[in-house]
Design a protein around this motif. Sequence first.
Motif, PDB file in Angstrom:
ATOM      1  N   UNK A  73       0.748  -1.033   0.066  1.00 49.81           N
ATOM      2  CA  UNK A  73      -0.040  -0.008  -0.057  1.00 49.81           C
ATOM      3  C   UNK A  73       1.059   1.183   0.021  1.00 49.81           C
ATOM      4  N   UNK A  74       0.702   2.279  -0.696  1.00 45.25           N
ATOM      5  CA  UNK A  74       1.548   3.338  -0.870  1.00 45.25           C
ATOM      6  C   UNK A  74       0.452   4.618  -1.012  1.00 45.25           C
ATOM      7  N   UNK A  75       0.919   5.776  -0.677  1.00 39.36           N
ATOM      8  CA  UNK A  75       0.278   6.887  -0.749  1.00 39.36           C
ATOM      9  C   UNK A  75       1.331   8.018  -1.428  1.00 39.36           C
ATOM     10  N   UNK A  76       0.677   9.130  -1.567  1.00 39.18           N
ATOM     11  CA  UNK A  76       1.847  10.251  -1.927  1.00 39.18           C
ATOM     12  C   UNK A  76       2.981  10.338  -0.950  1.00 39.18           C
ATOM     13  N   UNK A  77       4.154  10.045  -1.419  1.00 37.63           N
ATOM     14  CA  UNK A  77       5.230  10.370  -0.314  1.00 37.63           C
ATOM     15  C   UNK A  77       5.338  11.488   0.263  1.00 37.63           C
ATOM     16  N   UNK A  78       5.662  11.965   1.578  1.00 42.53           N
ATOM     17  CA  UNK A  78       6.202  13.002   2.116  1.00 42.53           C
ATOM     18  C   UNK A  78       7.631  13.615   1.829  1.00 42.53           C
ATOM     19  N   UNK A  79       8.565  12.666   1.294  1.00 38.02           N
ATOM     20  CA  UNK A  79       9.748  13.118   0.896  1.00 38.02           C
ATOM     21  C   UNK A  79      10.088  12.798  -0.702  1.00 38.02           C
ATOM     22  N   UNK A  80      10.185  13.916  -1.325  1.00 40.76           N
ATOM     23  CA  UNK A  80      10.072  13.906  -2.880  1.00 40.76           C
ATOM     24  C   UNK A  80      11.411  14.480  -3.440  1.00 40.76           C
ATOM     25  N   UNK A  81      12.532  14.261  -2.711  1.00 47.46           N
ATOM     26  CA  UNK A  81      13.765  14.258  -3.229  1.00 47.46           C
ATOM     27  C   UNK A  81      14.296  12.977  -3.884  1.00 47.46           C
ATOM     28  N   UNK A  82      15.287  13.042  -4.987  1.00 46.77           N
ATOM     29  CA  UNK A  82      16.043  11.838  -5.426  1.00 46.77           C
ATOM     30  C   UNK A  82      17.075  11.350  -4.525  1.00 46.77           C
ATOM     31  N   UNK A  83      16.683   9.987  -4.246  1.00 45.53           N
ATOM     32  CA  UNK A  83      17.516   9.722  -3.508  1.00 45.53           C
ATOM     33  C   UNK A  83      19.051   9.406  -3.948  1.00 45.53           C
ATOM     34  N   UNK A  84      20.029   9.012  -3.122  1.00 43.79           N
ATOM     35  CA  UNK A  84      21.506   8.881  -3.603  1.00 43.79           C
ATOM     36  C   UNK A  84      21.611   7.328  -3.482  1.00 43.79           C
ATOM     37  N   UNK A  85      22.785   6.746  -3.795  1.00 46.98           N
ATOM     38  CA  UNK A  85      22.880   5.307  -3.819  1.00 46.98           C
ATOM     39  C   UNK A  85      23.755   4.979  -2.760  1.00 46.98           C
ATOM     40  N   UNK A  86      23.737   3.671  -2.274  1.00 47.38           N
ATOM     41  CA  UNK A  86      24.712   3.253  -1.256  1.00 47.38           C
ATOM     42  C   UNK A  86      26.053   3.186  -2.176  1.00 47.38           C
ATOM     43  N   UNK A  87      27.172   3.187  -1.153  1.00 44.92           N
ATOM     44  CA  UNK A  87      28.424   2.955  -1.599  1.00 44.92           C
ATOM     45  C   UNK A  87      29.386   3.882  -0.543  1.00 44.92           C
TER      46      UNK A  87
END
Length: 672
Positions: A73-87
Motif C-alpha cells: 500500500x502506498x500513498x503520496x510520499x512526504x519526501x520527494x527528493x531523488x535519493x542517492x545510492x549506497x556506496x
Amino acid sequence: MPQHAPTGLSRSEAYEQSQDIGINPSGNDTIADVINHRYHRRDVLKGLLAGTAIAGLGTAGIGVALGDQAQAQTAAPRFTFTEISHGVDRTHHVAPGYDADILIRWGDAVAPDAPAFDPQRQTAAAQLKQFGYNNDFIGYLPLPMGSTNSNRGLLFINHEYTNEEVMFPGIGRQDVKDKLFKDMTRNLVEIEMAAHGASIIEIERSEAGKWAVVAGSRYARRIDGGTTMMELTGPAAGHARMKTKADPSGARVAGMLNNCAGGITPWGTVLTAEENFHGYFWGKMEAGHPEERNHKRYEVPGNWYNWGQYFERFDVTKEPNEANRFGWMVEVDPYDPQFVPKKRTALGRCKHEGAAVIVNSDGRVVLYSGDDERFEYVYRFVSARRYNANDRRANLGLLDEGILSVAKYNADGSVDWLPLVFGQGPLTTANGFSSQADVLIETRRAADLLGATKMDRPEDIEINPVTGKVYVMLTNNSRRKADQLDAANTRAANEWGQVLEMTPPGGDHAAQKAGWSLLVQGGNPADPKTGAKFHPQTSRNGWFACPDNAAVDPQGRLWITTDQGEAWEKASGTADGVWALETEGPNRGLGKMFFRVPVGAEMCGPCFTPDGRTFFVAVQHPATDGGEKFTSSGKGSTFEDPATRWPDFQPGMPPRPSVVVITKRDGGLVGS
C-alpha cells in the motif's frame, strides 16, 4: 599494567567494541525476549501489525523483502527528493538539487583571537580557542533568543572524543599492546583534553543563501574536557562519594567528557550527554574498595587514554571518586557566555545519549534518554515543578527536582515506567543504597534491581512534536543469543539495529504507562539472513543499518543517521549517512537515502532551522573506521596515510571532523 585496545582498531573502533561487551549482569528480560513474545506468527497472519508496528513484520516466509510488491500500500510520499545510492568513497554525497557546504572544521577559529590551524605545531593553548575534535550533537538556537529566526543563530556542537593516530604527526595508534602510549606526552594529552567538550559559534545566512561563521561573536565559546569549571547540582551534589582532594565540596568539577547526543530545552538551553566516560580513567581498581562494584558496572577504568599518567584525578588508584563526577547530563546556556555549566544529577548517571525534552500537557517537563551500551536501558525524567514560559530563570532549576524512571517493555505492547526512588521497592539500605544520591550515582544497578528491559544499545531518542510519538534508536546488539529467537524474531546476532516507537496515552508523557511498537528493523531486506523489515516499496538504497541519531523536522518528518563503526562493510557494505523515514499511514517504514559520509566516518548531529530550509549534519572521525582498503599501506589510517583527507584534500592536511550545512538550491524545504 593498564588494559589496552585490540591491535588494529582505531579509537572509535575500540569504543564500538567495548560497547559490544554487554556487561549488564542482571537476569532482566531483553528487548529481544519482549519482541519475541509480542510479535508472533498468528499476529502476522491476521495482519494485525500493519500501521501499528511494522508493515509485514513476520516469519521468514512472510517478511517484507526488497522489491516485493505483494499487497503493498502506498500513498503520496512526504519526501520527494531523488535519493542517492549506497556506496563508499573518499568524499561526501548529497541528494541532487542540494548543496552540502563545509561550515566549520576541526582547528577552525572559535574565539576571536584563535590562531590559524597548524597540524604540525598544535598546542593546547591554540586548541582551547579552536573548533574541537569530532562533532556529534548539533543544536540550533535562533537569535535573538526567543525568536524563530532561521537566518541567524547559535550552534552548539559536542566534541565527543579524539583519535590520536590521525590527529598528531608521527605517532600512530597509541592504545595498543606494542605501544601502550609510549609516544604520548603531557603536551599531547593536554591537546586531547582541549579538543574535547563543545563549541558555541554564531552563524548567519547571507542574501545569497550561504551560511558562514560570524567572526568575533560575543557568544563564541569553547567548553573543554580539562579546564572548564562546572557545577554539580541536584541530589548527588555534595555527597561524600562525589568529593575529591581537589574538590572537598563535591560540588564542582573541571570539564565534561565524551559528550555524544543531546537536546534543547523549551527555555533555550542545551543538554549535552556524557557517554563513554569510563575510557578516560586509568589504573586498576583495588579489590574490596567501596567503589569497586560501582565502577565495575560502568567498566571503570577503561584505560583508553593515558591521562591518568599526567593527571592523578584520572587515576582510580589515587582518586577513586573522580569517575562518579562523570556520566551526567550537562546543561549549558549558549546565550550567556558567563554561564557555568551544570551537571544535573537528578537525571541519573549512565553512558547517556540523547536528551529529548517536551513540556507535558500538565506543564511539567519530561526528558527521555538512552544508555548507549548493549543490554542497557531507556530512561525518563519528569520534573516536580512546572514550566513557566514567562520566567526563564526559574526554569533553569527544573531539572534538579523530579522523578527518574526506567522503562520495562511488556509483551502486550505497553511500557511501564519504574521510578528510581530511594526507599521504594529494592532501592533500600539492604541493597547498598543509603540515599537518593546513591541511587543516582549507581543508576544502572538501581535499574537492574527494578527489572528494567535490557535494550539493543539505546542511543538517540527524539519526540515528534506533531504526533507526540517518541522514537528510540536501537543501534545493534551482536550479543543476542540463538535461544532468544522465535519465528517472528529471526536475528541471533542483531548487527543492524531497529527503531522503536513509543506512544504516550492521550499525549501524556508523564503517564505511568505508554504503548510501544517497532517502526523498522535495520539491514538489507533482500538478504533473508538479516531479518530486515522495511516498507515493501523501499528501494535498494532506502534501507539502512545501525540507526544512531535522529531529528524530526518542522513538518513532523523523521530523519535518521547511522553509525555502523568498523563493521560497515559487513553490516551494509555502504558508508554511514542520513535517511528520511516515513512514520505514518500506508508508507510507514519507507526509507530514502539523502546523504552519505566519506570512508571511515560516522554520521551525527542532524538538526534543522525552524523553517526547515537548512539542515545541519556532523561528519565525525573521517578515515578511521574500516578504511584499510583506502590507505596505501592497507592498514589503519594514520596522520601520514589516512583513508581520506576529507574535507580539505590537501597534502599534509589530516582528515578533519566537520559540520556540514545542507540547503536546497531553490531555497525550498529540505526533503520536499
